[in-house]
Each structure stands twice: as C-alpha cells, then as structure tokens.
Design a protein around this motif. Structure first.
Motif, PDB file in Angstrom:
ATOM      1  N   GLY A   1       0.875  -1.198   0.060  1.00 44.10           N
ATOM      2  CA  GLY A   1      -0.141   0.207  -0.111  1.00 44.10           C
ATOM      3  C   GLY A   1       0.749   1.208   0.079  1.00 44.10           C
ATOM      4  N   ARG A   2       0.489   2.236   0.943  1.00 44.94           N
ATOM      5  CA  ARG A   2       1.075   3.661   0.915  1.00 44.94           C
ATOM      6  C   ARG A   2       2.661   3.562   1.358  1.00 44.94           C
ATOM      7  N   LEU A   3       3.116   2.315   1.937  1.00 41.83           N
ATOM      8  CA  LEU A   3       4.504   1.973   2.301  1.00 41.83           C
ATOM      9  C   LEU A   3       5.349   2.049   0.776  1.00 41.83           C
ATOM     10  N   GLU A   4       4.860   1.354  -0.281  1.00 43.45           N
ATOM     11  CA  GLU A   4       5.482   1.633  -1.389  1.00 43.45           C
ATOM     12  C   GLU A   4       5.506   2.893  -1.900  1.00 43.45           C
ATOM     13  N   ASP A   5       4.513   3.709  -2.083  1.00 47.69           N
ATOM     14  CA  ASP A   5       4.586   5.027  -2.491  1.00 47.69           C
ATOM     15  C   ASP A   5       5.622   5.807  -1.499  1.00 47.69           C
ATOM     16  N   LEU A   6       5.754   5.680  -0.434  1.00 53.26           N
ATOM     17  CA  LEU A   6       6.394   6.469   0.658  1.00 53.26           C
ATOM     18  C   LEU A   6       8.173   5.974   0.307  1.00 53.26           C
ATOM     19  N   ALA A   7       8.466   4.846  -0.003  1.00 52.38           N
ATOM     20  CA  ALA A   7       9.639   4.438  -0.342  1.00 52.38           C
ATOM     21  C   ALA A   7      10.193   4.895  -1.547  1.00 52.38           C
ATOM     22  N   ILE A   8       9.211   4.899  -2.587  1.00 47.97           N
ATOM     23  CA  ILE A   8       9.834   5.489  -3.795  1.00 47.97           C
ATOM     24  C   ILE A   8       9.572   6.836  -3.780  1.00 47.97           C
ATOM     25  N   TRP A   9       9.139   7.233  -2.939  1.00 52.53           N
ATOM     26  CA  TRP A   9       9.243   9.180  -3.016  1.00 52.53           C
ATOM     27  C   TRP A   9      10.377   9.432  -2.190  1.00 52.53           C
ATOM     28  N   MET A  10      10.786   8.541  -1.266  1.00 52.21           N
ATOM     29  CA  MET A  10      12.074   8.938  -0.460  1.00 52.21           C
ATOM     30  C   MET A  10      13.157   8.752  -1.703  1.00 52.21           C
ATOM     31  N   ALA A  11      13.101   7.600  -2.408  1.00 58.90           N
ATOM     32  CA  ALA A  11      14.157   7.286  -3.504  1.00 58.90           C
ATOM     33  C   ALA A  11      14.259   8.471  -4.183  1.00 58.90           C
ATOM     34  N   GLY A  12      13.350   9.135  -4.635  1.00 59.16           N
ATOM     35  CA  GLY A  12      13.525  10.190  -5.471  1.00 59.16           C
ATOM     36  C   GLY A  12      14.273  11.467  -4.916  1.00 59.16           C
ATOM     37  N   TRP A  13      14.036  11.870  -3.646  1.00 57.12           N
ATOM     38  CA  TRP A  13      14.556  13.036  -2.911  1.00 57.12           C
ATOM     39  C   TRP A  13      15.864  12.478  -2.494  1.00 57.12           C
ATOM     40  N   GLN A  14      16.019  11.246  -2.187  1.00 51.79           N
ATOM     41  CA  GLN A  14      17.494  10.901  -1.467  1.00 51.79           C
ATOM     42  C   GLN A  14      18.404  10.611  -2.788  1.00 51.79           C
ATOM     43  N   GLY A  15      17.756  10.326  -4.035  1.00 53.49           N
ATOM     44  CA  GLY A  15      18.627  10.203  -5.442  1.00 53.49           C
ATOM     45  C   GLY A  15      19.367   8.584  -5.245  1.00 53.49           C
ATOM     46  N   THR A  16      18.357   7.851  -4.796  1.00 57.12           N
ATOM     47  CA  THR A  16      19.099   6.445  -4.884  1.00 57.12           C
ATOM     48  C   THR A  16      17.951   5.263  -4.805  1.00 57.12           C
ATOM     49  N   ASP A  17      17.879   4.362  -5.422  1.00 58.25           N
ATOM     50  CA  ASP A  17      16.783   3.217  -5.504  1.00 58.25           C
ATOM     51  C   ASP A  17      16.727   2.653  -4.176  1.00 58.25           C
ATOM     52  N   ARG A  18      17.811   2.863  -3.092  1.00 57.85           N
ATOM     53  CA  ARG A  18      17.823   2.024  -1.753  1.00 57.85           C
ATOM     54  C   ARG A  18      17.740   3.113  -0.878  1.00 57.85           C
ATOM     55  N   PRO A  19      16.478   3.870  -0.658  1.00 56.35           N
ATOM     56  CA  PRO A  19      16.294   4.954   0.385  1.00 56.35           C
ATOM     57  C   PRO A  19      16.543   4.344   1.682  1.00 56.35           C
ATOM     58  N   HIS A  20      16.863   5.392   2.489  1.00 57.82           N
ATOM     59  CA  HIS A  20      17.289   4.891   3.978  1.00 57.82           C
ATOM     60  C   HIS A  20      16.828   5.845   5.050  1.00 57.82           C
ATOM     61  N   VAL A  21      16.754   5.591   6.158  1.00 57.41           N
ATOM     62  CA  VAL A  21      16.475   6.577   7.209  1.00 57.41           C
ATOM     63  C   VAL A  21      17.576   6.154   8.579  1.00 57.41           C
ATOM     64  N   ASP A  22      18.642   6.574   8.246  1.00 54.72           N
ATOM     65  CA  ASP A  22      19.960   6.186   9.128  1.00 54.72           C
ATOM     66  C   ASP A  22      19.980   7.331  10.178  1.00 54.72           C
ATOM     67  N   ALA A  23      19.956   8.572   9.706  1.00 57.00           N
ATOM     68  CA  ALA A  23      19.989   9.911  10.688  1.00 57.00           C
ATOM     69  C   ALA A  23      19.061  10.787  10.414  1.00 57.00           C
ATOM     70  N   PRO A  24      17.876  10.672  11.069  1.00 55.84           N
ATOM     71  CA  PRO A  24      16.966  11.593  11.158  1.00 55.84           C
ATOM     72  C   PRO A  24      17.286  12.713  12.137  1.00 55.84           C
ATOM     73  N   GLN A  25      16.739  13.758  11.880  1.00 60.90           N
ATOM     74  CA  GLN A  25      17.061  14.906  12.633  1.00 60.90           C
ATOM     75  C   GLN A  25      15.539  15.703  13.018  1.00 60.90           C
ATOM     76  N   VAL A  26      15.486  15.893  14.291  1.00 58.27           N
ATOM     77  CA  VAL A  26      14.359  16.563  14.935  1.00 58.27           C
ATOM     78  C   VAL A  26      14.906  17.850  15.433  1.00 58.27           C
ATOM     79  N   ILE A  27      14.302  18.965  14.889  1.00 53.44           N
ATOM     80  CA  ILE A  27      14.944  20.288  15.351  1.00 53.44           C
ATOM     81  C   ILE A  27      13.524  20.912  16.032  1.00 53.44           C
ATOM     82  N   VAL A  28      13.512  21.298  17.457  1.00 51.39           N
ATOM     83  CA  VAL A  28      12.579  22.061  17.894  1.00 51.39           C
ATOM     84  C   VAL A  28      12.953  23.606  18.212  1.00 51.39           C
TER      85      VAL A  28
END
Lengths: 320, 320
Positions: free
Chosen positions: A26-53
């Motif tokens: 479902g939507r997980l597929e769309d999210l992964a493909i969307w991440m791929a586009g912005w990260q410029g790789t066919d294997r997107p990753h979330v290894d270093a997320p940042q939260v700024i308050v």
C-alpha cells in the motif's frame, strides 16, 4: 532541486520485483519510492533522522489567547534540554538526533493586531536560524515548535494564505474554552485585516502574522529542499509555517510529507489546501514535532521493506 | 485474566501529570494506559516484542481462488527463514524477535466446500502450536500468517461468524480479477452452507472453514491472554482467526488492538463487528503480520512518552 527521476524509475522497478503481490504494501510502497527520488538512490534509507525544535514567544499572548502563561515557553525549552518532553522520548525511540533552538524568548514578537509581528531583520534572523540548524548529513527532517500563543499566529497565517473565515482556522490549542475560541477568532480577524496587503505574499504574511519559531521552521524546510532532505511536516503550526513557502512558490513543499493530521481543527483543511494526505491520524495536538517524529517509524518501516526485501528471483518465489 | 485496574488508575494519574496539555497526545495516551493495564504497571514498556508467522496450506485452492500457486506458501516460508520478506524487515526495524512456524505444509487442509477443513485432532494440534509459540518473556505480540488461499478461508469464517452475504467478506486477496472475486464468493457460500451448524460456534467454525495457520494464530492470541501479553491484530486473516475466539467468548479479544485496517475489503467491517478502531490505515494487504509489526512503532512511541516524560513538578513547568 527536484527529485531524481532516474532514482524514482529504478525504485519503481525494484518495487515490482520484491517478494509480495503488486501493491500489497500500500502506501509504504509510495513512501519508499518518494524517498528514493529525494535521496537520489533506489535504496532509500532513514539512518540519520534529525528533529529540530524551535521556540519563540508571541506578543499576541497579551490578548489572552492561550490557556497557559507565556513563561511556559521557556520552561518547556528547559524541559527539552533536560530530556523530559514528549518529543525527547519520540526522537530517542526512533533514533533521531534532536536539537533545540530558543529564538530570543526574552523578546516576544509584536502583537500582530497592532503592528507586524516581526521586522524584516527579525524575520531574516529567524529564517537564518532555521536554515543553519539543518544538519546536511541528516536523511530525514522533522521541524517542531514550542511557543505559547502560536496556534493563534498559525491560524492568522492560514487565514491570510487560504482565505475563508477566522473560525475555519482557530482551534482550542492547548485547551481554551468557548470564550477563548471566540477571542482567538476575533484576534485573527483583526490581525488579517490590519495586514491585508500581506495576503498575496506568503513570506510577508509570515513576517506580519507568524513568529520566530514559525519562520525558523520555514527556513529549515527551505534548507532541506536545497539539500534534497525529505521533510515530515508536523501539526497545524508547522504546516502553517510551511504553507507560507507554498504561497510564495507553488511546489516549494514537494519534498515534504504530511506526517499526521492533528486534532487542532484548522489542520485538516490546511493539509487539504496543500494537497497533502496525512500518514497518521491519532488525535495528537501537542506540537513539538511529536506527530512527525512518530511518523519517522512509518518511513523507517517503508524504506526497510523497500531496501531490504528479497526479489522474487533472489528468493526463488513464483510470481503468480 | 483481565487488565490490572490499579495499574490503569496509576497510569491515568501519571498521564495527568506529564508535561503536556491534557489529552494533547491523543490516542497515544489511551494506548499507553491500555498497555499499563495489561502489563500490570504504571510504566508500560515495549522492550521485547515478538512476531510469530504461521504458515499453512489450503485444500480450497483446488477451486482456483488465488492468483498465486499453492507452492508459494512454502517458498515464502523459506524467504521468511532467509530474512527476505517484508515482515523480516519490519520485525528488525522495530526490534522484534521473529519466529516462523510452518504447519504441515505437505498436508493441506481439506477443501471446505466438501468437508470440514480440519479434523478435531488437526485443529487441536494447530491451536497447540500457536499456544506453544508465544514467548512468555515477550511484552507485545504480533501474529502473522502466510497461506495461499487463506483470504477465502478467512472470508468464509467471517461470513459464518458475522452473517451478511459472501460478497461482504470476499476481497481480491493477492490480486484476483472480477471473475476470481465472484468465484471466491461462490466458494464461501458453498462452504458456509455446508457447515451451517458451525455458525453458532466460533471454534467449530474455525475447524470447518479456517486453516492451520488461522488456528495457530488463535492459539497464540489465547495464550497471550493467559500471560496478559497485549496483542496487535494484523489484517483480515489474523482478525478473522481472532474473531472465532470472540464468537466463542465475548471479551476474549480485550487484550488485542486493531493495528491497522487493510485494503482487503472485508477487514473494515470485521473490525467494526469486533468494535475495534484501527491504529493505522495505510492500504496494506500483505498479511505476514506486516501491518501489526508497523504498529509496534506507534505503541513504542506511546509507551516511551508515557513512561519517559517528566511531570510538571519534575520539570518545573507551570500547569496553566
């Protein structure tokens, strides 16, 4: 910059080969493909997320628009720094680095029913703080906020940008009663009437009706676009700040996802205005980046499946 | 056993003291308090989640109800064991132990349009496998499944338990076309007509219309109740298996949450029958426990906030 079309194509091709029926994630597929586009790789990753308050104070609190005293902004900054707030727990839970920036708390913005909330210099300083706060090494960004009175500021901004009537955009914030809600609508109406010239200009609306923490979020979101770092938008206040960028330049939020729809009543129509479908809907209305931090988990799951699963060929599974 | 009322009271009291406006974490607050009750502590935790995937084969596949060949069940079991499936990535992502149990794959259940799917001995063996599979040290359980043909089995079970007409419960599963959907409805109608006596008895319905992996999930969910381990229900097939326990004894699923609502069309009405509101709605329809594993992240976030946040007094924040 725009997403990497070749990476999107490669990610779509990979998605079609993974060991699952087509579309079954479902939507997980769309999210992964969307991440791929912005990260410029066919294997997107979330290894270093940042939260700024980002935290800021609001002159409009003089009108009595919040259930909490303005001193709570600074008290909560100390709580963030001590690790005691909700966002600290969520950032830790999902492996995110967390940074806190208090923006001139001793100098609230001006009451926007009397004059612009910020001077041009103040706006620029806040935008710059946000711009500089983004870690270029991060691979997913959450911008959160703390600022007593800032649902009123966000409602004024949303009203200026999207139109409608003040009641469409004011909500209970931290918990005002019916009289408080009516007061917020009145304050929003006064502010937007005073700064009518700003309605055609997202950034000018941000200056006149926003606040330092809203401007800092906008600056961070803009920087993320330049770095092609995907962004999870949090609740009403974060989304209102982001909407000022969209008003200034349509498409400016293409690198942003709506992490959740909050219980603050103006959030759902604001997301609809931006054409963003929320990932989560759990009745949160805390801010701080909390809803977006929770959605880091969903994005982590999406990219884990996409980048980690075996293909039919690798696993020797029949394709049906 | 029932939830610990004292722990629920203590958790509610704690929730009211945390540094956030009352109710601002929305459903996360309810989830944390619910977890507190089942875990018997005012500081609930998700430190040792367990995902168990049960696999079984279905005689009813002889009727041509699936888009994939029955051999895929075993191929996917090998994929689970090799770490290549979606559920492997999600279990790892959320720190869950994962176990895989293949139930007599060489011996499919009987075609339920001809005779009961399982003998009493076969049902008991499958229930026992599920019962034994639960790690008593786990603090949150996900039960998932793999079994070509099992959306048809689940639809028959849901129809037998909840009533309505077959079309209410059949869906596209792994991807059948309109003709396949009509065939599934026909097969479900035949099965439920043949085993009409089972409609009044959830466990007998599970024996006649279910499958080994459905029975094993039911056994695991029952064991979790005895151990007071909270359970995240996955999609349509898992929920249908669970519904057989609810039909046998109302309240039997009080220790279960609906992790998500899937794209399989019968899932939403089945959750409505059980009175369970899903946590996530992301259009998943994979099974394997994937939607429930994704929701582990939400529960982790909920208990992290509840158990880790500072109180107003601890943080020196004004309560408004």
């Amino acid at each position: 910059p725009d997403p990497d079309a070749a990476a999107v194509q490669a990610a779509m091709a990979r998605n079609g080969q993974l060991t699952k029926p087509p579309g079954a994630l479902g939507r997980l597929e769309d999210l992964a493909i969307w991440m791929a586009g912005w990260q410029g790789t066919d294997r997107p990753h979330v290894d270093a997320p940042q939260v700024i308050v980002f935290a800021g104070n609001h002159g409009v609190t003089a009108r009595g628009v919040s259930a909490f005293p303005a001193a709570v902004t600074e008290q909560m900054v100390l709580n963030f720094r001590a690790g005691g707030a909700a966002i600290n727990q969520l950032a830790r839970c999902f492996g995110a680095r967390m940074d806190v920036h208090a923006l001139s708390l001793e100098l609230p913005t001006a009451d926007f029913t009397i004059q612009p909330a910020m001077t041009e210099a103040e706006l620029l300083e806040a935008l710059q703080t946000g711009w500089d706060a983004v870690d270029p090494a991060s691979d997913l960004l959450v911008t959160g906020e703390m600022g007593i009175g800032n649902t009123t500021s966000a409602a004024a901004l949303a009203h200026a940008i999207c139109g409608g009537v003040p009641a469409d955009w004011v909500g209970r914030g931290t918990g005002v009663d019916d009289a408080g809600l009516a007061l917020k609508a009145q304050v929003v109406a006064e502010g937007v009437a005073l700064h009518a010239q700003a309605r055609a200009d997202g950034i000018e609306a941000l200056r006149c009706l926003g606040g330092r923490e809203l401007a800092a979020m906008a600056g961070a979101i803009l920087r993320a676009r330049h770095l092609r770092i995907p962004v999870l938008l949090d609740g009403f206040i974060c989304t209102a700040a982001a909407a000022s960028l969209d008003a200034a330049k349509p498409g400016a939020l293409d690198h942003c996802l709506a992490a959740h729809v909050s219980a603050e009543s103006g959030h759902a129509p604001l997301l609809a205005h931006l054409g963003k479908a929320p990932i989560l809907s759990l009745g949160l209305r805390l801010g701080e980046g909390s809803g977006a931090a929770l959605a880091i988990g969903v994005i982590k799951g999406a990219v884990a499946c996409h980048s980690g699963m075996a293909t039919f060929a690798e696993a020797g599974v029949s394709e049906g």
